[in-house]
Write a protein that holds these residues in place. Structure first.
Motif, PDB file in Angstrom:
ATOM      1  N   ASP A 187       1.133  10.335   0.119  1.00 54.20           N
ATOM      2  CA  ASP A 187       1.751  10.865  -1.107  1.00 54.20           C
ATOM      3  C   ASP A 187       1.448   9.992  -2.316  1.00 54.20           C
ATOM      4  O   ASP A 187       1.358  10.491  -3.444  1.00 54.20           O
ATOM      5  CB  ASP A 187       3.277  10.937  -0.947  1.00 54.20           C
ATOM      6  CG  ASP A 187       3.715  12.153  -0.155  1.00 54.20           C
ATOM      7  OD1 ASP A 187       2.866  13.011   0.126  1.00 54.20           O
ATOM      8  OD2 ASP A 187       4.902  12.247   0.174  1.00 54.20           O
ATOM      9  N   GLU A 188       1.344   8.684  -2.072  1.00 52.16           N
ATOM     10  CA  GLU A 188       1.203   7.725  -3.172  1.00 52.16           C
ATOM     11  C   GLU A 188      -0.243   7.400  -3.518  1.00 52.16           C
ATOM     12  O   GLU A 188      -0.509   6.662  -4.467  1.00 52.16           O
ATOM     13  CB  GLU A 188       1.922   6.416  -2.809  1.00 52.16           C
ATOM     14  CG  GLU A 188       3.372   6.594  -2.340  1.00 52.16           C
ATOM     15  CD  GLU A 188       4.234   7.247  -3.394  1.00 52.16           C
ATOM     16  OE1 GLU A 188       4.007   6.971  -4.594  1.00 52.16           O
ATOM     17  OE2 GLU A 188       5.125   8.042  -3.034  1.00 52.16           O
ATOM     18  N   ALA A 189      -1.198   7.937  -2.770  1.00 50.51           N
ATOM     19  CA  ALA A 189      -2.608   7.615  -2.996  1.00 50.51           C
ATOM     20  C   ALA A 189      -3.081   8.142  -4.347  1.00 50.51           C
ATOM     21  O   ALA A 189      -2.697   9.235  -4.779  1.00 50.51           O
ATOM     22  CB  ALA A 189      -3.464   8.201  -1.882  1.00 50.51           C
ATOM     23  N   THR A 190      -3.905   7.355  -5.020  1.00 47.37           N
ATOM     24  CA  THR A 190      -4.477   7.750  -6.314  1.00 47.37           C
ATOM     25  C   THR A 190      -5.996   7.669  -6.250  1.00 47.37           C
ATOM     26  O   THR A 190      -6.572   7.112  -5.306  1.00 47.37           O
ATOM     27  CB  THR A 190      -3.965   6.838  -7.440  1.00 47.37           C
ATOM     28  OG1 THR A 190      -4.548   5.527  -7.277  1.00 47.37           O
ATOM     29  CG2 THR A 190      -2.452   6.725  -7.427  1.00 47.37           C
ATOM     30  N   ALA A 191      -6.638   8.185  -7.288  1.00 52.29           N
ATOM     31  CA  ALA A 191      -8.102   8.174  -7.357  1.00 52.29           C
ATOM     32  C   ALA A 191      -8.648   6.757  -7.445  1.00 52.29           C
ATOM     33  O   ALA A 191      -9.810   6.504  -7.122  1.00 52.29           O
ATOM     34  CB  ALA A 191      -8.568   8.988  -8.563  1.00 52.29           C
ATOM     35  N   GLU A 192      -7.817   5.810  -7.861  1.00 55.08           N
ATOM     36  CA  GLU A 192      -8.261   4.414  -7.987  1.00 55.08           C
ATOM     37  C   GLU A 192      -8.232   3.686  -6.644  1.00 55.08           C
ATOM     38  O   GLU A 192      -8.817   2.609  -6.503  1.00 55.08           O
ATOM     39  CB  GLU A 192      -7.364   3.664  -8.979  1.00 55.08           C
ATOM     40  CG  GLU A 192      -7.588   4.028 -10.443  1.00 55.08           C
ATOM     41  CD  GLU A 192      -7.117   5.438 -10.775  1.00 55.08           C
ATOM     42  OE1 GLU A 192      -6.022   5.814 -10.286  1.00 55.08           O
ATOM     43  OE2 GLU A 192      -7.836   6.148 -11.496  1.00 55.08           O
ATOM     44  N   ASP A 193      -7.560   4.239  -5.652  1.00 55.46           N
ATOM     45  CA  ASP A 193      -7.474   3.593  -4.342  1.00 55.46           C
ATOM     46  C   ASP A 193      -8.788   3.741  -3.571  1.00 55.46           C
ATOM     47  O   ASP A 193      -9.595   4.643  -3.847  1.00 55.46           O
ATOM     48  CB  ASP A 193      -6.335   4.204  -3.523  1.00 55.46           C
ATOM     49  CG  ASP A 193      -4.968   3.866  -4.086  1.00 55.46           C
ATOM     50  OD1 ASP A 193      -4.824   2.756  -4.643  1.00 55.46           O
ATOM     51  OD2 ASP A 193      -4.047   4.697  -3.985  1.00 55.46           O
ATOM     52  N   ASP A 194      -8.970   2.875  -2.593  1.00 60.35           N
ATOM     53  CA  ASP A 194     -10.151   2.924  -1.738  1.00 60.35           C
ATOM     54  C   ASP A 194      -9.992   4.073  -0.743  1.00 60.35           C
ATOM     55  O   ASP A 194      -9.067   4.062   0.067  1.00 60.35           O
ATOM     56  CB  ASP A 194     -10.306   1.597  -0.984  1.00 60.35           C
ATOM     57  CG  ASP A 194     -11.413   1.641   0.037  1.00 60.35           C
ATOM     58  OD1 ASP A 194     -12.448   2.277  -0.232  1.00 60.35           O
ATOM     59  OD2 ASP A 194     -11.234   1.056   1.129  1.00 60.35           O
ATOM     60  N   PRO A 195     -10.884   5.088  -0.773  1.00 59.10           N
ATOM     61  CA  PRO A 195     -10.728   6.233   0.121  1.00 59.10           C
ATOM     62  C   PRO A 195     -10.787   5.875   1.602  1.00 59.10           C
ATOM     63  O   PRO A 195     -10.090   6.489   2.421  1.00 59.10           O
ATOM     64  CB  PRO A 195     -11.883   7.165  -0.278  1.00 59.10           C
ATOM     65  CG  PRO A 195     -12.855   6.299  -0.986  1.00 59.10           C
ATOM     66  CD  PRO A 195     -12.043   5.241  -1.663  1.00 59.10           C
ATOM     67  N   ALA A 196     -11.586   4.882   1.967  1.00 58.01           N
ATOM     68  CA  ALA A 196     -11.688   4.492   3.377  1.00 58.01           C
ATOM     69  C   ALA A 196     -10.348   3.971   3.890  1.00 58.01           C
ATOM     70  O   ALA A 196      -9.893   4.340   4.979  1.00 58.01           O
ATOM     71  CB  ALA A 196     -12.772   3.432   3.555  1.00 58.01           C
ATOM     72  N   THR A 197      -9.699   3.129   3.100  1.00 61.81           N
ATOM     73  CA  THR A 197      -8.409   2.571   3.494  1.00 61.81           C
ATOM     74  C   THR A 197      -7.337   3.649   3.548  1.00 61.81           C
ATOM     75  O   THR A 197      -6.560   3.724   4.503  1.00 61.81           O
ATOM     76  CB  THR A 197      -7.983   1.466   2.514  1.00 61.81           C
ATOM     77  OG1 THR A 197      -8.968   0.424   2.536  1.00 61.81           O
ATOM     78  CG2 THR A 197      -6.638   0.879   2.913  1.00 61.81           C
ATOM     79  N   VAL A 198      -7.303   4.490   2.531  1.00 62.67           N
ATOM     80  CA  VAL A 198      -6.289   5.552   2.464  1.00 62.67           C
ATOM     81  C   VAL A 198      -6.433   6.520   3.630  1.00 62.67           C
ATOM     82  O   VAL A 198      -5.459   6.844   4.321  1.00 62.67           O
ATOM     83  CB  VAL A 198      -6.392   6.316   1.128  1.00 62.67           C
ATOM     84  CG1 VAL A 198      -5.485   7.546   1.148  1.00 62.67           C
ATOM     85  CG2 VAL A 198      -6.008   5.418  -0.038  1.00 62.67           C
ATOM     86  N   LEU A 199      -7.648   6.991   3.869  1.00 59.88           N
ATOM     87  CA  LEU A 199      -7.865   7.977   4.928  1.00 59.88           C
ATOM     88  C   LEU A 199      -7.652   7.380   6.318  1.00 59.88           C
ATOM     89  O   LEU A 199      -7.088   8.035   7.196  1.00 59.88           O
ATOM     90  CB  LEU A 199      -9.272   8.571   4.810  1.00 59.88           C
ATOM     91  CG  LEU A 199      -9.517   9.427   3.566  1.00 59.88           C
ATOM     92  CD1 LEU A 199     -10.985   9.872   3.512  1.00 59.88           C
ATOM     93  CD2 LEU A 199      -8.595  10.640   3.549  1.00 59.88           C
ATOM     94  N   ALA A 200      -8.087   6.146   6.512  1.00 60.68           N
ATOM     95  CA  ALA A 200      -7.877   5.490   7.806  1.00 60.68           C
ATOM     96  C   ALA A 200      -6.382   5.356   8.096  1.00 60.68           C
ATOM     97  O   ALA A 200      -5.925   5.633   9.213  1.00 60.68           O
ATOM     98  CB  ALA A 200      -8.547   4.125   7.818  1.00 60.68           C
ATOM     99  N   ASN A 201      -5.613   4.942   7.104  1.00 61.16           N
ATOM    100  CA  ASN A 201      -4.171   4.800   7.289  1.00 61.16           C
ATOM    101  C   ASN A 201      -3.499   6.150   7.507  1.00 61.16           C
ATOM    102  O   ASN A 201      -2.549   6.270   8.295  1.00 61.16           O
ATOM    103  CB  ASN A 201      -3.547   4.104   6.081  1.00 61.16           C
ATOM    104  CG  ASN A 201      -3.850   2.620   6.049  1.00 61.16           C
ATOM    105  OD1 ASN A 201      -4.158   2.013   7.070  1.00 61.16           O
ATOM    106  ND2 ASN A 201      -3.768   2.011   4.872  1.00 61.16           N
ATOM    107  N   TYR A 202      -3.974   7.158   6.799  1.00 66.40           N
ATOM    108  CA  TYR A 202      -3.411   8.504   6.951  1.00 66.40           C
ATOM    109  C   TYR A 202      -3.649   9.021   8.368  1.00 66.40           C
ATOM    110  O   TYR A 202      -2.744   9.562   9.005  1.00 66.40           O
ATOM    111  CB  TYR A 202      -4.050   9.436   5.928  1.00 66.40           C
ATOM    112  CG  TYR A 202      -3.464  10.832   5.882  1.00 66.40           C
ATOM    113  CD1 TYR A 202      -2.096  11.037   5.866  1.00 66.40           C
ATOM    114  CD2 TYR A 202      -4.298  11.954   5.825  1.00 66.40           C
ATOM    115  CE1 TYR A 202      -1.559  12.319   5.801  1.00 66.40           C
ATOM    116  CE2 TYR A 202      -3.772  13.232   5.759  1.00 66.40           C
ATOM    117  CZ  TYR A 202      -2.400  13.413   5.748  1.00 66.40           C
ATOM    118  OH  TYR A 202      -1.875  14.676   5.692  1.00 66.40           O
ATOM    119  N   ILE A 203      -4.843   8.850   8.869  1.00 63.43           N
ATOM    120  CA  ILE A 203      -5.167   9.290  10.237  1.00 63.43           C
ATOM    121  C   ILE A 203      -4.325   8.520  11.259  1.00 63.43           C
ATOM    122  O   ILE A 203      -3.791   9.113  12.209  1.00 63.43           O
ATOM    123  CB  ILE A 203      -6.668   9.113  10.520  1.00 63.43           C
ATOM    124  CG1 ILE A 203      -7.492  10.048   9.625  1.00 63.43           C
ATOM    125  CG2 ILE A 203      -6.979   9.371  11.996  1.00 63.43           C
ATOM    126  CD1 ILE A 203      -8.964   9.710   9.572  1.00 63.43           C
TER     127      ILE A 203
END
Length: 215
Positions: free
Chosen positions: A79-95
């Motif tokens: 929910d808190e992810a933004t375009a400035e965040d690293d997509p690899a980190t965000v997606l890995a954590n989401y999974i």
């Protein structure tokens, strides 16, 4: 004195709501919406039926509250992810979050799957709009990653659909997995499956898989 009594009552109320939702999750997963009675939920929660109706007014109200709780649980940090965040980190954590929920809350996933398979007859228009709004916002973030060249994906919707399908499979089809493997999955099996899924999706997105300790 009144302040202390208020806090005590509030704590009891929160505890009762938690017990009722936990009981409802088990009953709805076992019997579906139509086959579940409020009395069954009350019995499992070890509370009077009047208590259940006091907090949730009706079976429909309790069911919708549970669905909202499930979605909130699933979305989590994403929910808190933004375009400035690293997509690899965000997606890995989401999974990883999705897989952990499949491991610890399989009934929650099954309830939502049954609702959607049956055409979502019990979801109010407001609830559907709320979920659609969340999806639009998250798709926008992923699209910004794509536009910035950070993500080798053509369609944000397909990426999210694939994450949902692969992670929730471990909850929704646990009986099939157990039958085919000859045994249920333990915590180590889930850890292996999670890492495999993270690598599969991130590599497919053109991303480097982050170290677990740094993600």
């Amino acid at each position: 004195m009144k302040q202390k009594e208020y806090l005590k009552d509030d704590t009891i109320g929160a505890l009762n709501r938690h017990k009722i939702l936990a009981a409802a999750e088990q009953e709805f997963a076992l019997n579906g919406f139509a086959g579940t009675r409020v009395q069954q939920i009350a019995d499992r929660a070890q509370l009077p039926k009047t208590n259940v109706l006091y907090y949730f007014k009706s079976k429909e109200g309790l069911y919708l509250a549970l669905l909202e709780d499930i979605l909130s649980l699933w979305n989590g940090q994403f929910d808190e992810a933004t375009a400035e965040d690293d997509p690899a980190t965000v997606l890995a954590n989401y999974i990883r979050d999705k897989m952990e929920i499949s491991r610890t809350r399989p009934d929650a996933s099954k309830i939502f799957a049954l609702e959607i398979i049956n055409g979502a007859p019990n979801l109010s228009s407001f609830f559907k709009d709320q979920h659609a709004s969340w999806m639009k916002d998250r798709v926008n973030v992923i699209q910004q990653w794509i536009d910035a060249g950070k993500l080798a994906v053509k369609d944000p919707y397909y990426l999210l659909f694939n994450i949902w399908a692969t992670s929730q499979h471990y909850a929704d089809f646990s009986a099939q997995i157990t039958g085919l493997r000859g045994k249920p999955m333990g915590s180590e099996d889930y850890a292996d499956a999670t890492q495999n899924l993270v690598e599969l999706i991130l590599v497919g997105c053109g991303l480097k898989v982050p170290d677990v300790n740094n993600s």
